[in-house]
Motif scaffolding. Structure first.
Motif, PDB file in Angstrom:
ATOM      1  N   ASP A   2       9.227 -19.105  27.646  1.00  0.00           N
ATOM      2  CA  ASP A   2       9.196 -17.685  27.981  1.00  0.00           C
ATOM      3  C   ASP A   2       9.267 -17.495  29.501  1.00  0.00           C
ATOM      4  O   ASP A   2       9.059 -18.426  30.276  1.00  0.00           O
ATOM      5  CB  ASP A   2       7.972 -16.997  27.367  1.00  0.00           C
ATOM      6  CG  ASP A   2       6.672 -17.230  28.119  1.00  0.00           C
ATOM      7  OD1 ASP A   2       6.581 -18.202  28.895  1.00  0.00           O
ATOM      8  OD2 ASP A   2       5.737 -16.455  27.928  1.00  0.00           O
ATOM      9  N   GLY A   3       9.607 -16.281  29.894  1.00  0.00           N
ATOM     10  CA  GLY A   3       9.809 -15.974  31.302  1.00  0.00           C
ATOM     11  C   GLY A   3       8.597 -16.222  32.171  1.00  0.00           C
ATOM     12  O   GLY A   3       8.728 -16.639  33.330  1.00  0.00           O
ATOM     13  N   PHE A   4       7.416 -16.000  31.627  1.00  0.00           N
ATOM     14  CA  PHE A   4       6.199 -16.210  32.413  1.00  0.00           C
ATOM     15  C   PHE A   4       6.009 -17.686  32.723  1.00  0.00           C
ATOM     16  O   PHE A   4       5.612 -18.041  33.833  1.00  0.00           O
ATOM     17  CB  PHE A   4       4.982 -15.652  31.676  1.00  0.00           C
ATOM     18  CG  PHE A   4       5.001 -14.159  31.573  1.00  0.00           C
ATOM     19  CD1 PHE A   4       4.626 -13.364  32.637  1.00  0.00           C
ATOM     20  CD2 PHE A   4       5.432 -13.543  30.411  1.00  0.00           C
ATOM     21  CE1 PHE A   4       4.653 -11.988  32.550  1.00  0.00           C
ATOM     22  CE2 PHE A   4       5.473 -12.169  30.310  1.00  0.00           C
ATOM     23  CZ  PHE A   4       5.081 -11.388  31.380  1.00  0.00           C
ATOM     24  N   ARG A  13       9.869 -20.345  41.577  1.00  0.00           N
ATOM     25  CA  ARG A  13       9.849 -19.023  42.214  1.00  0.00           C
ATOM     26  C   ARG A  13      10.528 -19.075  43.576  1.00  0.00           C
ATOM     27  O   ARG A  13      11.254 -18.153  43.962  1.00  0.00           O
ATOM     28  CB  ARG A  13       8.421 -18.501  42.354  1.00  0.00           C
ATOM     29  CG  ARG A  13       7.808 -18.055  41.040  1.00  0.00           C
ATOM     30  CD  ARG A  13       6.557 -17.219  41.242  1.00  0.00           C
ATOM     31  NE  ARG A  13       5.570 -17.824  42.108  1.00  0.00           N
ATOM     32  CZ  ARG A  13       4.591 -18.649  41.706  1.00  0.00           C
ATOM     33  NH1 ARG A  13       4.486 -18.965  40.426  1.00  0.00           N
ATOM     34  NH2 ARG A  13       3.729 -19.136  42.561  1.00  0.00           N
ATOM     35  N   LEU A  71      14.846 -12.798  32.601  1.00  0.00           N
ATOM     36  CA  LEU A  71      13.421 -12.614  32.311  1.00  0.00           C
ATOM     37  C   LEU A  71      13.105 -11.280  31.634  1.00  0.00           C
ATOM     38  O   LEU A  71      12.254 -10.515  32.093  1.00  0.00           O
ATOM     39  CB  LEU A  71      12.590 -12.769  33.582  1.00  0.00           C
ATOM     40  CG  LEU A  71      12.782 -14.085  34.339  1.00  0.00           C
ATOM     41  CD1 LEU A  71      12.110 -14.020  35.684  1.00  0.00           C
ATOM     42  CD2 LEU A  71      12.265 -15.254  33.524  1.00  0.00           C
ATOM     43  N   ASP A  73      11.380 -10.572  29.075  1.00  0.00           N
ATOM     44  CA  ASP A  73       9.983 -10.434  28.666  1.00  0.00           C
ATOM     45  C   ASP A  73       9.086 -10.083  29.847  1.00  0.00           C
ATOM     46  O   ASP A  73       8.165  -9.277  29.726  1.00  0.00           O
ATOM     47  CB  ASP A  73       9.482 -11.687  27.942  1.00  0.00           C
ATOM     48  CG  ASP A  73       9.770 -12.987  28.685  1.00  0.00           C
ATOM     49  OD1 ASP A  73      10.597 -12.990  29.626  1.00  0.00           O
ATOM     50  OD2 ASP A  73       9.189 -14.016  28.303  1.00  0.00           O
ATOM     51  N   VAL A  74       9.376 -10.628  31.012  1.00  0.00           N
ATOM     52  CA  VAL A  74       8.592 -10.302  32.207  1.00  0.00           C
ATOM     53  C   VAL A  74       8.861  -8.859  32.623  1.00  0.00           C
ATOM     54  O   VAL A  74       7.931  -8.108  32.926  1.00  0.00           O
ATOM     55  CB  VAL A  74       8.915 -11.278  33.361  1.00  0.00           C
ATOM     56  CG1 VAL A  74       8.205 -10.866  34.642  1.00  0.00           C
ATOM     57  CG2 VAL A  74       8.548 -12.710  32.969  1.00  0.00           C
ATOM     58  N   TRP A  77       7.100  -6.406  30.380  1.00  0.00           N
ATOM     59  CA  TRP A  77       5.665  -6.347  30.628  1.00  0.00           C
ATOM     60  C   TRP A  77       5.361  -5.575  31.910  1.00  0.00           C
ATOM     61  O   TRP A  77       4.401  -4.799  31.970  1.00  0.00           O
ATOM     62  CB  TRP A  77       5.090  -7.762  30.723  1.00  0.00           C
ATOM     63  CG  TRP A  77       3.615  -7.781  30.886  1.00  0.00           C
ATOM     64  CD1 TRP A  77       2.671  -7.625  29.916  1.00  0.00           C
ATOM     65  CD2 TRP A  77       2.894  -7.946  32.114  1.00  0.00           C
ATOM     66  NE1 TRP A  77       1.402  -7.682  30.469  1.00  0.00           N
ATOM     67  CE2 TRP A  77       1.521  -7.889  31.818  1.00  0.00           C
ATOM     68  CE3 TRP A  77       3.283  -8.141  33.429  1.00  0.00           C
ATOM     69  CZ2 TRP A  77       0.541  -8.020  32.784  1.00  0.00           C
ATOM     70  CZ3 TRP A  77       2.306  -8.274  34.397  1.00  0.00           C
ATOM     71  CH2 TRP A  77       0.950  -8.212  34.067  1.00  0.00           C
ATOM     72  N   VAL A  78       6.176  -5.754  32.942  1.00  0.00           N
ATOM     73  CA  VAL A  78       5.929  -5.126  34.245  1.00  0.00           C
ATOM     74  C   VAL A  78       6.287  -3.641  34.251  1.00  0.00           C
ATOM     75  O   VAL A  78       5.650  -2.847  34.945  1.00  0.00           O
ATOM     76  CB  VAL A  78       6.718  -5.876  35.350  1.00  0.00           C
ATOM     77  CG1 VAL A  78       6.744  -5.099  36.647  1.00  0.00           C
ATOM     78  CG2 VAL A  78       6.129  -7.256  35.574  1.00  0.00           C
TER      79      VAL A  78
END
Length: 106
Positions: A2-4, A13, A71, A73-74, A77-78
């Motif tokens: 997953d993206g996290f 990063r 990403l 999924d990230v 969520w954000v």
């Protein structure tokens, strides 16, 4: 992955941050980040498999760039937090404008 999990690793990063500026080949990332070629390649493979980066073969070089929409999924969520904070900043701007107009009245 997953993206996290993808962005949990600091070196990944840093690679993503470099690619945000523009496309890079592995050698350019190695020089900029001070990491070994094998470690950069390992992280790029993870980023590529997760859809965060794309690769283009240019002669003997592999040039990496950020994907257009990585990403998801990230981002999902954000987004609610971004929306809430944006609304709060908009409200603050409105209040400051109203205060400024009030002080400018003769």
């Amino acid at each position: 992955m997953d993206g996290f999990a993808v962005i949990a690793e600091p070196s990944r990063r840093r690679i993503v941050d470099q690619l945000r500026v523009g496309a890079r080949d592995v050698a350019g990332l190695v020089d900029t980040l001070g990491l070994s070629q094998s470690l950069v390649s390992k992280h790029l493979r993870v980023l590529r498999e997760a859809g965060v980066v794309t690769v283009e073969v240019a002669g003997r070089r592999r040039v990496y760039r950020l994907s257009d929409e990585p990403l998801p999924d990230v981002l999902a969520w954000v987004e609610p937090y971004h929306r809430r904070w944006s609304q709060a900043f908009d409200s603050l701007a409105d209040a400051l404008d109203a205060d400024r107009r009030q002080r400018e009245k003769p």
